[in-house]
Design a protein around this motif. Structure first.
Motif, short mmCIF file in Angstrom:
data_model
loop_
_atom_site.label_atom_id
_atom_site.label_comp_id
_atom_site.label_asym_id
_atom_site.label_seq_id
_atom_site.Cartn_x
_atom_site.Cartn_y
_atom_site.Cartn_z
N GLY A 228 0.79 -1.23 0.00
CA GLY A 228 0.00 0.00 0.00
C GLY A 228 0.82 1.27 0.00
N LEU A 229 1.83 1.32 0.87
CA LEU A 229 2.65 2.54 0.99
C LEU A 229 3.40 2.83 -0.30
N GLY A 231 2.54 1.93 -3.17
CA GLY A 231 1.55 2.34 -4.15
C GLY A 231 1.21 3.81 -4.05
N LEU A 232 1.14 4.33 -2.84
CA LEU A 232 0.87 5.76 -2.65
C LEU A 232 1.99 6.60 -3.27
N GLN A 297 -1.18 -1.99 -4.71
CA GLN A 297 -0.50 -0.78 -5.14
C GLN A 297 -1.39 0.05 -6.07
N SER A 300 -3.99 1.87 -4.07
CA SER A 300 -3.43 3.07 -3.44
C SER A 300 -3.27 4.20 -4.46
#
Length: 360
Positions: A228-229, A231-232, A297, A300
């Protein structure tokens, strides 16, 4: 006034999801991943439960692509086609080509934990609902009509095409054809019968939550946290990169002057793109190891691009004096040509702006 506007919700679930960028897709996806991670036995009860909540993703995505095709009209003016082509070139074709070129050097693993699959899916599509909402406020008939770009690049076809042509994926031609047939069938039916187009217009709001939940059941939450991170971060970078390309397209190809910042609003990742990694992995098992993290990803990137792209576009417009510029400035089309934009364009724009979802 629509009948639906009289309905009062005890708990505003639908409106609550729509307040989050891409929420109609993201929230059911997260709920599905929770169920799939902690309560997998529920999904194997069989019958309608398994069919709807676990196995429904691909049929419902096919229905969505068909409904999307129905919104593409062949009755378009030259300026609308020029704007649509420019957005497709700068937002989809060039970024996808650069990603597959990178893949030739680094392989499918990509860079810094972001696979080639995730990169190309983040970049080769755009959020049509957000585009309509933004251009409805700052653009003109050409910009709103260019919603067709989102209808064309929505779905897995571009990703399949570029990965296949580059040799990064072994995707048979029949699967490429199968991916585009629902879209072409929708275009045909929609142009033959506008009534069917109107009937199918609510389809995204109906099917997106269900296929998002089904996709989520195959995602392990541990991989979501891991991916997730990144992807941001990559989503923000992709927004800046594709937004810059779209800006250049508006300024140097379309010559829109102070209104060139509008193009940056195309630098988004569509909510439907969350489904693409699973579709690619089903077509070519080589991508199966990357599917879960890539999905997280991309999810995100949907969120961060939906926030960043319109903010950046509005900032550039304000900085260059485009917000206060007359609508007809550098227009290149008169009111007559503006009226020549798709007969159903205005109603489609209003409907999509009201939905305000990422959906298509």
């Amino acid at each position: 006034m629509e009948a639906g506007s009289h309905v009062k919700s005890r708990v505003p679930l639908f409106d609550g999801m729509n307040k989050i960028p891409g929420g109609l897709m993201l929230i059911p996806l997260i709920l599905g991943s929770i169920v799939g991670t902690f309560f997998p036995a529920f999904l194997d009860l069989g019958n309608f439960t398994t069919a709807l909540f676990k196995d429904s993703a691909l049929p419902l995505i096919g229905l969505l692509i068909f409904a999307t095709g129905m919104q593409i009209t062949l009755k378009t003016s030259g300026p609308v086609l020029a704007t649509t082509g420019t957005i497709l070139l700068m937002k989809s074709i060039i970024p996808a080509a650069l990603v597959v070129l990178l893949g030739q050097f680094v392989g499918l693993d990509g860079v810094l934990g972001v696979s080639i699959l995730a990169l190309i899916v983040m970049m080769d599509n755009s959020n049509g609902g957000l585009w309509l909402a933004f251009t409805g406020r700052y653009g003109d008939a050409r910009d709103r009509g260019a919603y067709m770009a989102s209808a064309i690049n929505d779905g897995p076809f571009f990703t399949m095409l570029f990965l296949g042509v580059a040799g990064l994926a072994d995707i048979p031609f029949t699967l490429l054809l199968a991916a585009v047939i629902p879209l072409l069938a929708g275009v045909l039916v929609g142009n033959l019968d506008a009534r069917w187009t109107e009937i199918m217009r609510p389809v995204p709001n109906m099917v997106i939550p269900f296929f998002a939940f089904a996709l989520g059941t195959g995602i392990n939450l541990g991989n979501v946290v891991t991916g997730g991170l990144s992807g941001l971060v990559v989503g923000a970078i992709a927004t800046l990169f594709t937004g810059t390309l779209a800006y250049f397209g508006y300024r140097f190809i379309l010559r829109r002057g102070r209104k060139s910042g509008i193009g940056i609003a195309a630098a988004t990742t569509a909510g439907n793109a969350i489904a693409t990694p699973a579709i690619i992995a089903a077509a070519d098992p080589t991508f199966a190891p990357y599917m879960e993290v890539a999905t997280a990803q991309v999810a995100s990137a949907v969120l961060v691009s939906a926030v960043l792209a319109p903010l950046l576009a509005a900032w550039v417009l304000k900085r260059e004096g485009g917000i206060d510029a007359p609508e007809a400035e550098n227009a290149g089309i008169g009111s007559d040509n503006a009226d020549a934009v798709t007969s159903g364009s205005d109603s489609a724009d209003a409907s999509a702006r009201k939905r305000s979802t990422d959906g298509v």
